[in-house]
Design a protein around this motif. Sequence first.
Motif, PDB file in Angstrom:
ATOM      1  N   UNK A   1      17.347  78.948 -10.846  1.00 44.56           N
ATOM      2  CA  UNK A   1      17.220  80.144 -11.702  1.00 44.56           C
ATOM      3  C   UNK A   1      18.425  81.063 -11.525  1.00 44.56           C
ATOM      4  N   UNK A   2      18.854  81.228 -10.286  1.00 42.59           N
ATOM      5  CA  UNK A   2      20.031  82.046  -9.993  1.00 42.59           C
ATOM      6  C   UNK A   2      21.274  81.396 -10.602  1.00 42.59           C
ATOM      7  N   UNK A   3      21.356  80.072 -10.512  1.00 47.76           N
ATOM      8  CA  UNK A   3      22.497  79.344 -11.083  1.00 47.76           C
ATOM      9  C   UNK A   3      22.565  79.550 -12.595  1.00 47.76           C
ATOM     10  N   UNK A   4      21.425  79.532 -13.274  1.00 48.35           N
ATOM     11  CA  UNK A   4      21.402  79.755 -14.727  1.00 48.35           C
ATOM     12  C   UNK A   4      21.867  81.156 -15.082  1.00 48.35           C
ATOM     13  N   UNK A   5      21.473  82.129 -14.292  1.00 48.12           N
ATOM     14  CA  UNK A   5      21.912  83.506 -14.529  1.00 48.12           C
ATOM     15  C   UNK A   5      23.428  83.619 -14.368  1.00 48.12           C
ATOM     16  N   UNK A   6      23.958  82.943 -13.362  1.00 44.27           N
ATOM     17  CA  UNK A   6      25.414  82.948 -13.152  1.00 44.27           C
ATOM     18  C   UNK A   6      26.138  82.294 -14.320  1.00 44.27           C
ATOM     19  N   UNK A   7      25.618  81.170 -14.778  1.00 47.59           N
ATOM     20  CA  UNK A   7      26.246  80.466 -15.897  1.00 47.59           C
ATOM     21  C   UNK A   7      26.174  81.289 -17.188  1.00 47.59           C
ATOM     22  N   UNK A   8      25.203  82.201 -17.252  1.00 46.91           N
ATOM     23  CA  UNK A   8      25.099  83.103 -18.408  1.00 46.91           C
ATOM     24  C   UNK A   8      26.083  84.264 -18.306  1.00 46.91           C
ATOM     25  N   UNK A   9      26.780  84.366 -17.156  1.00 46.62           N
ATOM     26  CA  UNK A   9      27.791  85.405 -16.990  1.00 46.62           C
ATOM     27  C   UNK A   9      27.298  86.649 -16.285  1.00 46.62           C
ATOM     28  N   UNK A  10      26.119  86.592 -15.690  1.00 45.13           N
ATOM     29  CA  UNK A  10      25.567  87.763 -15.011  1.00 45.13           C
ATOM     30  C   UNK A  10      25.955  87.794 -13.537  1.00 45.13           C
ATOM     31  N   UNK A  11      26.042  88.988 -12.989  1.00 43.77           N
ATOM     32  CA  UNK A  11      26.318  89.198 -11.567  1.00 43.77           C
ATOM     33  C   UNK A  11      24.972  89.312 -10.867  1.00 43.77           C
ATOM     34  N   UNK A  12      24.796  88.581  -9.763  1.00 40.15           N
ATOM     35  CA  UNK A  12      23.498  88.524  -9.101  1.00 40.15           C
ATOM     36  C   UNK A  12      23.590  89.069  -7.685  1.00 40.15           C
TER      37      UNK A  12
ATOM     38  N   UNK B   1      27.454  91.109 -23.274  1.00 35.46           N
ATOM     39  CA  UNK B   1      26.886  91.942 -22.221  1.00 35.46           C
ATOM     40  C   UNK B   1      26.862  91.149 -20.917  1.00 35.46           C
ATOM     41  N   UNK B   2      27.261  91.801 -19.841  1.00 40.33           N
ATOM     42  CA  UNK B   2      27.146  91.217 -18.505  1.00 40.33           C
ATOM     43  C   UNK B   2      26.192  92.108 -17.728  1.00 40.33           C
ATOM     44  N   UNK B   3      25.139  91.513 -17.210  1.00 41.60           N
ATOM     45  CA  UNK B   3      24.144  92.260 -16.451  1.00 41.60           C
ATOM     46  C   UNK B   3      24.375  92.085 -14.956  1.00 41.60           C
ATOM     47  N   UNK B   4      23.957  93.079 -14.190  1.00 37.66           N
ATOM     48  CA  UNK B   4      23.888  92.970 -12.737  1.00 37.66           C
ATOM     49  C   UNK B   4      22.406  92.886 -12.420  1.00 37.66           C
ATOM     50  N   UNK B   5      21.990  91.751 -11.869  1.00 35.72           N
ATOM     51  CA  UNK B   5      20.566  91.517 -11.634  1.00 35.72           C
ATOM     52  C   UNK B   5      20.297  91.335 -10.153  1.00 35.72           C
ATOM     53  N   UNK B   6      19.147  91.834  -9.714  1.00 36.98           N
ATOM     54  CA  UNK B   6      18.692  91.640  -8.346  1.00 36.98           C
ATOM     55  C   UNK B   6      17.552  90.629  -8.383  1.00 36.98           C
ATOM     56  N   UNK B   7      17.730  89.535  -7.640  1.00 36.14           N
ATOM     57  CA  UNK B   7      16.722  88.478  -7.620  1.00 36.14           C
ATOM     58  C   UNK B   7      16.381  88.167  -6.165  1.00 36.14           C
ATOM     59  N   UNK B   8      15.092  88.210  -5.806  1.00 33.97           N
ATOM     60  CA  UNK B   8      14.723  87.827  -4.435  1.00 33.97           C
ATOM     61  C   UNK B   8      14.727  86.307  -4.300  1.00 33.97           C
ATOM     62  N   UNK B   9      15.194  85.833  -3.181  1.00 30.84           N
ATOM     63  CA  UNK B   9      15.169  84.403  -2.884  1.00 30.84           C
ATOM     64  C   UNK B   9      13.912  84.145  -2.057  1.00 30.84           C
ATOM     65  N   UNK B  10      12.910  83.544  -2.698  1.00 32.75           N
ATOM     66  CA  UNK B  10      11.652  83.279  -2.011  1.00 32.75           C
ATOM     67  C   UNK B  10      11.584  81.841  -1.495  1.00 32.75           C
ATOM     68  N   UNK B  11      12.052  80.907  -2.337  1.00 32.83           N
ATOM     69  CA  UNK B  11      12.062  79.489  -1.960  1.00 32.83           C
ATOM     70  C   UNK B  11      13.345  78.852  -2.491  1.00 32.83           C
ATOM     71  N   UNK B  12      13.580  77.599  -2.113  1.00 32.33           N
ATOM     72  CA  UNK B  12      14.746  76.876  -2.614  1.00 32.33           C
ATOM     73  C   UNK B  12      14.665  76.657  -4.124  1.00 32.33           C
ATOM     74  N   UNK B  13      13.473  76.718  -4.676  1.00 30.92           N
ATOM     75  CA  UNK B  13      13.319  76.517  -6.122  1.00 30.92           C
ATOM     76  C   UNK B  13      13.866  77.702  -6.926  1.00 30.92           C
ATOM     77  N   UNK B  14      14.202  78.809  -6.265  1.00 28.06           N
ATOM     78  CA  UNK B  14      14.806  79.965  -6.946  1.00 28.06           C
ATOM     79  C   UNK B  14      16.305  79.767  -7.192  1.00 28.06           C
ATOM     80  N   UNK B  15      16.919  78.843  -6.484  1.00 30.87           N
ATOM     81  CA  UNK B  15      18.361  78.621  -6.608  1.00 30.87           C
ATOM     82  C   UNK B  15      18.761  78.189  -8.029  1.00 30.87           C
TER      83      UNK B  15
END
Length: 139
Positions: A71-82, A55-69
């Motif tokens: 988390x976004x990288x892990x989602x990408x490595x899992x194959x999800x579109x962000x 399964x490939x998900x399309x996820x919407x993630x708000x960028x609040x701080x640099x510490x969110x990057x």
Amino acid sequence: MGFFTKIIGKKEETSTLEKINTAPLETEQYLSKLGVFEEESKIEEIPQEVVDSGVVYIKSIPLLTLSDVPRIAEELKSGNIIIIYVRPFIQRVQSNNELKRAVDQLRGVCRQIQGDIAQLGNEYVLVTPGPYVKIFQRG
């Protein structure tokens, strides 16, 4: 005479049927020229973790701080579109340097996994994983 014209017209119908029967061969030739029937070895392989999840998900993630990057990288490595909503980050941070730093970090992750990144309007950034999903960008 009109009766004989209808009988003679049958030959034209036969020739039309012959054209229809030969059409699949022409279609196959056309598709093979386009590379539709390429050997499987030429097709790029999808990473194993994407195949395993199925399964490939399309996820919407708000960028609040640099510490969110990360988390976004892990989602990408899992194959999800962000789809990243950057407006909250822009409102919090007064300088554009912080936003540039966050985008540079995401760009680096995209290079590592052969992903793609693009801006969507003024408030969103689209990030895609691996070599199998690319973003079309005009000019």
